[in-house]
Design a protein around this motif. Structure first.
Motif, PDB file in Angstrom:
ATOM      1  N   ARG A 124      -9.313 -18.201 -17.572  1.00  0.00           N
ATOM      2  CA  ARG A 124      -8.643 -17.992 -19.169  1.00  0.00           C
ATOM      3  C   ARG A 124      -9.355 -16.653 -19.603  1.00  0.00           C
ATOM      4  NH1 ARG A 124      -6.742 -21.829 -22.230  1.00  0.00           N
ATOM      5  NH2 ARG A 124      -8.224 -21.231 -23.904  1.00  0.00           N
TER       6      ARG A 124
ATOM      7  N   GLN B 136      -2.906 -18.732 -24.574  1.00  0.00           N
ATOM      8  CA  GLN B 136      -2.584 -20.009 -24.265  1.00  0.00           C
ATOM      9  C   GLN B 136      -3.146 -20.854 -25.598  1.00  0.00           C
ATOM     10  OE1 GLN B 136      -4.911 -20.773 -20.711  1.00  0.00           O
ATOM     11  NE2 GLN B 136      -3.102 -20.861 -19.557  1.00  0.00           N
TER      12      GLN B 136
ATOM     13  N   SER C 286      -6.808 -12.071 -23.904  1.00  0.00           N
ATOM     14  CA  SER C 286      -7.103 -12.747 -22.767  1.00  0.00           C
ATOM     15  C   SER C 286      -6.085 -13.978 -22.516  1.00  0.00           C
ATOM     16  CB  SER C 286      -8.390 -13.552 -22.857  1.00  0.00           C
ATOM     17  OG  SER C 286      -8.250 -14.443 -24.052  1.00  0.00           O
ATOM     18  N   LEU C 287      -5.876 -14.424 -21.329  1.00  0.00           N
ATOM     19  CA  LEU C 287      -5.020 -15.521 -21.310  1.00  0.00           C
ATOM     20  C   LEU C 287      -5.347 -16.695 -22.111  1.00  0.00           C
ATOM     21  CD1 LEU C 287      -2.918 -17.000 -19.595  1.00  0.00           C
ATOM     22  CD2 LEU C 287      -4.860 -17.444 -17.822  1.00  0.00           C
ATOM     23  N   GLY C 288      -6.512 -16.939 -22.278  1.00  0.00           N
ATOM     24  CA  GLY C 288      -6.956 -17.903 -23.174  1.00  0.00           C
ATOM     25  C   GLY C 288      -6.562 -17.799 -24.657  1.00  0.00           C
TER      26      GLY C 288
END
Length: 133
Positions: free
Chosen positions: A105, A87, A82-84
């Motif tokens: 996210r 990040q 995932s983007l989360g």
């Protein structure tokens, strides 16, 4: 000045209604062509923006998986990053859509699928307020 000369001068002082309508019509046609062209450029720009965003997300995922090789999928499997996760691990910065709204996210992710030994396919899935696939 004689009456004949005055009449002639009065006729030459302005445009006829037909001439004005012709000019307005031509300007209208030119503006419609311009608007269509600009809208096409904006749409193409948005498409290019999202293609670039997907590539950036895939490159960050590849970097993340290089550092965390145990997360690569095995034969017949697919892994989602995932983007989360990217990040939180400093592989991605702020990730926004074309209107500068942050993307989700959790739902913005990359699906990594095992192809054959040492080869994987990557599919970026964007979940952003102003994006539709």
């Amino acid at each position: 000045m004689s009456k004949k000369k005055r009449k002639k001068n009065n006729k030459r002082n302005g445009f006829t209604m037909i001439e004005v309508l012709a000019v307005v019509t031509i300007l209208g046609i030119i503006s419609v062509i311009g608007i269509v062209a600009v809208n096409g450029l904006i749409k193409k720009g948005n498409e290019n923006y999202y293609v670039t965003q997907k590539k950036e997300l895939i490159n960050a995922t590849k970097s993340y998986l290089q550092k965390n090789q145990g997360l690569y999928p095995r034969e017949g499997e697919t892994t989602s990053i995932s983007l989360g996760t990217l990040q939180d691990n400093n592989y991605m910065g702020e990730f926004v859509d074309s209107a500068k709204q942050p993307c989700n996210r959790t739902d913005t992710k990359v699906e990594v699928t095992f192809v054959e030994k040492g080869k994987f396919s990557y599919k970026a899935i964007l979940s952003c307020p102003n994006y539709s696939d």
